[in-house]
Design a protein around this motif. Structure first.
Motif, PDB file in Angstrom:
ATOM      1  N   GLU A  33     -22.028 -19.724 -28.073  1.00 27.41           N
ATOM      2  CA  GLU A  33     -20.879 -19.386 -27.228  1.00 27.41           C
ATOM      3  C   GLU A  33     -21.164 -17.955 -26.695  1.00 27.41           C
ATOM      4  N   TRP A  34     -21.662 -17.137 -27.474  1.00 30.89           N
ATOM      5  CA  TRP A  34     -21.981 -15.474 -27.147  1.00 30.89           C
ATOM      6  C   TRP A  34     -22.912 -15.684 -26.107  1.00 30.89           C
ATOM      7  N   ILE A  35     -24.000 -16.413 -26.346  1.00 32.45           N
ATOM      8  CA  ILE A  35     -25.129 -16.491 -25.231  1.00 32.45           C
ATOM      9  C   ILE A  35     -24.627 -17.242 -23.916  1.00 32.45           C
ATOM     10  N   THR A  37     -21.333 -17.159 -22.818  1.00 27.17           N
ATOM     11  CA  THR A  37     -20.409 -16.186 -22.010  1.00 27.17           C
ATOM     12  C   THR A  37     -21.119 -14.926 -21.782  1.00 27.17           C
ATOM     13  N   ARG A  38     -22.104 -14.426 -22.287  1.00 25.66           N
ATOM     14  CA  ARG A  38     -22.598 -13.248 -21.967  1.00 25.66           C
ATOM     15  C   ARG A  38     -23.622 -13.427 -20.743  1.00 25.66           C
ATOM     16  N   THR A  39     -24.519 -14.427 -20.797  1.00 18.83           N
ATOM     17  CA  THR A  39     -25.621 -14.504 -19.988  1.00 18.83           C
ATOM     18  C   THR A  39     -25.507 -15.923 -18.971  1.00 18.83           C
ATOM     19  N   GLY A  40     -25.096 -16.870 -19.481  1.00 13.12           N
ATOM     20  CA  GLY A  40     -24.953 -18.190 -18.792  1.00 13.12           C
ATOM     21  C   GLY A  40     -26.077 -18.962 -19.371  1.00 13.12           C
ATOM     22  N   ALA A 114     -43.759  -7.134 -13.649  1.00  9.89           N
ATOM     23  CA  ALA A 114     -42.826  -7.715 -14.189  1.00  9.89           C
ATOM     24  C   ALA A 114     -41.668  -8.821 -13.814  1.00  9.89           C
ATOM     25  N   CYS A 115     -40.494  -8.722 -13.632  1.00 11.14           N
ATOM     26  CA  CYS A 115     -39.899  -9.811 -13.135  1.00 11.14           C
ATOM     27  C   CYS A 115     -39.730  -9.912 -11.417  1.00 11.14           C
ATOM     28  N   SER A 116     -40.175  -8.736 -11.024  1.00 12.22           N
ATOM     29  CA  SER A 116     -40.262  -8.812  -9.422  1.00 12.22           C
ATOM     30  C   SER A 116     -41.685  -9.261  -9.062  1.00 12.22           C
ATOM     31  N   CYS A 157     -34.527 -12.161 -27.918  1.00 10.83           N
ATOM     32  CA  CYS A 157     -35.352 -13.402 -28.213  1.00 10.83           C
ATOM     33  C   CYS A 157     -34.458 -14.452 -27.498  1.00 10.83           C
ATOM     34  N   ILE A 158     -33.246 -14.219 -27.256  1.00 10.56           N
ATOM     35  CA  ILE A 158     -32.506 -15.419 -26.926  1.00 10.56           C
ATOM     36  C   ILE A 158     -32.493 -15.404 -25.406  1.00 10.56           C
ATOM     37  N   LEU A 159     -32.923 -14.517 -24.775  1.00 10.47           N
ATOM     38  CA  LEU A 159     -33.017 -14.318 -23.066  1.00 10.47           C
ATOM     39  C   LEU A 159     -34.044 -15.304 -22.382  1.00 10.47           C
ATOM     40  N   PHE A 160     -35.038 -15.238 -22.953  1.00  9.94           N
ATOM     41  CA  PHE A 160     -36.422 -15.512 -22.142  1.00  9.94           C
ATOM     42  C   PHE A 160     -36.661 -16.885 -22.451  1.00  9.94           C
ATOM     43  N   GLY A 161     -37.834 -17.438 -21.560  1.00  3.06           N
ATOM     44  CA  GLY A 161     -38.246 -18.646 -21.625  1.00  3.06           C
ATOM     45  C   GLY A 161     -39.671 -18.717 -20.696  1.00  3.06           C
ATOM     46  N   GLY A 199     -30.354  -3.381 -22.538  1.00  2.00           N
ATOM     47  CA  GLY A 199     -29.763  -4.716 -21.589  1.00  2.00           C
ATOM     48  C   GLY A 199     -28.903  -4.014 -20.712  1.00  2.00           C
ATOM     49  N   GLN A 200     -27.902  -2.936 -21.296  1.00  6.13           N
ATOM     50  CA  GLN A 200     -26.667  -2.779 -20.283  1.00  6.13           C
ATOM     51  C   GLN A 200     -27.143  -1.681 -19.371  1.00  6.13           C
ATOM     52  N   GLY A 201     -28.480  -1.053 -19.536  1.00  3.95           N
ATOM     53  CA  GLY A 201     -29.028  -0.094 -18.483  1.00  3.95           C
ATOM     54  C   GLY A 201     -29.661  -0.974 -17.647  1.00  3.95           C
ATOM     55  N   GLN A 235     -33.298 -15.047 -12.174  1.00  2.00           N
ATOM     56  CA  GLN A 235     -32.429 -15.577 -13.157  1.00  2.00           C
ATOM     57  C   GLN A 235     -32.279 -14.833 -14.611  1.00  2.00           C
ATOM     58  N   ALA A 236     -31.797 -13.546 -14.371  1.00  2.00           N
ATOM     59  CA  ALA A 236     -31.560 -13.005 -15.732  1.00  2.00           C
ATOM     60  C   ALA A 236     -30.203 -13.079 -16.539  1.00  2.00           C
ATOM     61  N   ASN A 237     -29.146 -13.123 -15.486  1.00  2.00           N
ATOM     62  CA  ASN A 237     -27.838 -13.235 -16.141  1.00  2.00           C
ATOM     63  C   ASN A 237     -26.734 -13.686 -15.345  1.00  2.00           C
ATOM     64  N   ALA A 238     -26.036 -14.837 -15.509  1.00  2.00           N
ATOM     65  CA  ALA A 238     -25.191 -15.528 -14.517  1.00  2.00           C
ATOM     66  C   ALA A 238     -24.092 -14.081 -14.131  1.00  2.00           C
ATOM     67  N   ARG A 239     -23.818 -13.256 -14.767  1.00  2.00           N
ATOM     68  CA  ARG A 239     -22.902 -12.175 -14.625  1.00  2.00           C
ATOM     69  C   ARG A 239     -23.530 -11.355 -13.526  1.00  2.00           C
ATOM     70  N   ILE A 240     -24.650 -11.403 -13.528  1.00  2.00           N
ATOM     71  CA  ILE A 240     -25.455 -10.215 -12.555  1.00  2.00           C
ATOM     72  C   ILE A 240     -25.255 -11.014 -11.138  1.00  2.00           C
ATOM     73  N   PHE A 294     -35.783  -8.307  -9.597  1.00  2.00           N
ATOM     74  CA  PHE A 294     -35.435  -7.157 -10.475  1.00  2.00           C
ATOM     75  C   PHE A 294     -36.064  -7.003 -11.686  1.00  2.00           C
ATOM     76  N   GLY A 295     -36.496  -5.979 -12.039  1.00  4.60           N
ATOM     77  CA  GLY A 295     -36.658  -5.867 -13.528  1.00  4.60           C
ATOM     78  C   GLY A 295     -37.713  -4.671 -13.971  1.00  4.60           C
ATOM     79  N   ALA A 296     -38.490  -4.855 -15.278  1.00  2.64           N
ATOM     80  CA  ALA A 296     -39.353  -3.808 -15.522  1.00  2.64           C
ATOM     81  C   ALA A 296     -40.183  -2.899 -14.520  1.00  2.64           C
TER      82      ALA A 296
END
Ligand code: UT7
Length: 307
Positions: A33-35, A37-40, A114-116, A157-161, A199-201, A235-240, A294-296
């Motif tokens: 649920e946390w993952i 709602t916070r990330t998608g 990185a992600c770019s 660890c829950i964010l990446f694939g 993460g927030q930054g 695709q980092a976060n659905a809220r972004i 966008f990314g590191a």
């Protein structure tokens, strides 16, 4: 005019093994649920022992080459965007030359933004194609990120694939506008042995800078956001993604999402979205696309061109 690009064909590959958010509940103190709602994110794919980054890059590249139907000797450039490959040297791009049976007069190297990375690769390829004797470039984004995760750090660890996306790119007389930005900052994302992230930054950076750069690039191309058919975003976060859509006053239907099944695959993320949309027949020739990463680094980049 030779400053345009055309994506001729695409391919993607992810490992078979799926790690669901429920699987992570057994590893760290977290919840599906946390993952969600916070990330998608719901699932991500992880390489198994013995599987390699090169295997994924190779399969994605082969799909792109096969679907392009081109003579692979006409590929003059191979760029692989990655920071999580099997080894630093030889480059993944060099090994693809051998595995794919490409000619030796190929410019082949890995690049790290990185992600770019795929986006920076696209701008690099655009420049290279304008002087290359061969008409095609193979551009791959591939990451074996599961090997760079601290499995005791629930905030990363829950964010990446893991995964790979590939594109065959050729010169086109239909112009592209691509902007790449860099701001050296070690405090937001650092990858040494493992990924560390504020993460927030990064969230604040992304929701501020990405829509701004999209608007700049669209203004340069002389088109409005309303004229864009698809926003193909990292695709980092659905809220972004929702925040970017809101800033641009665009419907979410224009922002294809697959982070629920793949998580954040860093440099592979944008080409995987593109390949999946292409496989589903969602990208039509002549449509206007915007690509955004966008990314590191920090790094961020936006491109617009006609599909
Ligand atoms: O691809 C590179 C670009 N990267 C990104 O774009 C990432 C951008 N950032 C994000 O997507 C979000 O910031 C995250 C998803 C990484 C984190 O979401 P957040 O809403 O910013 O959460 P937070 O870091 O502010 O943490 C909130 C709470 C904290 O607990 P306390 O201090 O309030 O008690 C964290 O410890 O959530 C906690 N938390 C978790 N709880 C359950 C952090 N990770 C988890 C977790 N499960 N996996």
């Amino acid at each position: 005019m030779c400053n345009g690009i055309r994506i001729v064909a695409t391919g993607l590959d992810v490992p078979e093994k799926i790690m669901s958010s429920e699987d992570f509940e057994k590893i760290v103190e977290t919840s599906d649920e946390w993952i969600r709602t916070r990330t998608g994110i719901k699932n991500r794919h992880f390489l198994c022992a013995g599987e390699t980054h090169l295997d994924m890059a190779m399969r994605a590249a082969l799909k792109a080459i096969d679907s392009a139907g081109i003579d692979r000797q006409q590929i003059g450039t191979v760029l692989v965007a990655t920071f999580a490959s099997d080894q630093y040297v030889p480059s993944c791009a060099a090994l693809l030359q051998e595995r794919l049976g490409l000619s030796e007069d190929v410019l082949a190297y890995d690049l790290n933004a990185a992600c770019s990375g795929f986006m920076f690769g696209l701008e690099s390829v655009r420049g290279i194609l304008s002087v290359s004797e061969k008409p095609y470039a193979l551009l791959v984004g591939a990451e074996a990120l599961s090997r760079r995760l601290d499995m005791t750090d629930r905030s990363t660890c829950i964010l990446f694939g893991d995964g790979a996306g590939a594109a065959i790119v050729e010169k086109s007389d239909r112009p592209a506008v691509i902007s790449c930005r860099t701001r050296g900052d070690i405090t937001k994302i650092l990858v040494d042995r493992y990924v560390h992230m504020d993460g927030q930054g990064v969230y604040k950076f992304a929701v501020k800078e990405v829509p701004k750069l999209i608007e700049e690039v669209l203004a340069k191309a002389g088109v409005s956001a309303d004229e864009v058919d698809h926003f193909i975003c990292h695709q980092a976060n659905a809220r972004i993604l929702q925040s970017v859509a809101k800033s641009l006053d665009q419907p979410m239907e224009k922002f294809y999402q697959n982070l629920q099944e793949f998580g954040n695959t860093s440099a592979a993320s944008v080409p995987i979205v593109m390949a999946q949309m292409n496989d589903l027949g969602l990208l039509k020739r002549g449509e206007r696309v915007v690509l955004a990463g966008f990314g590191a680094g920090l790094t961020w980049s936006v491109a617009t061109f006609l599909w």
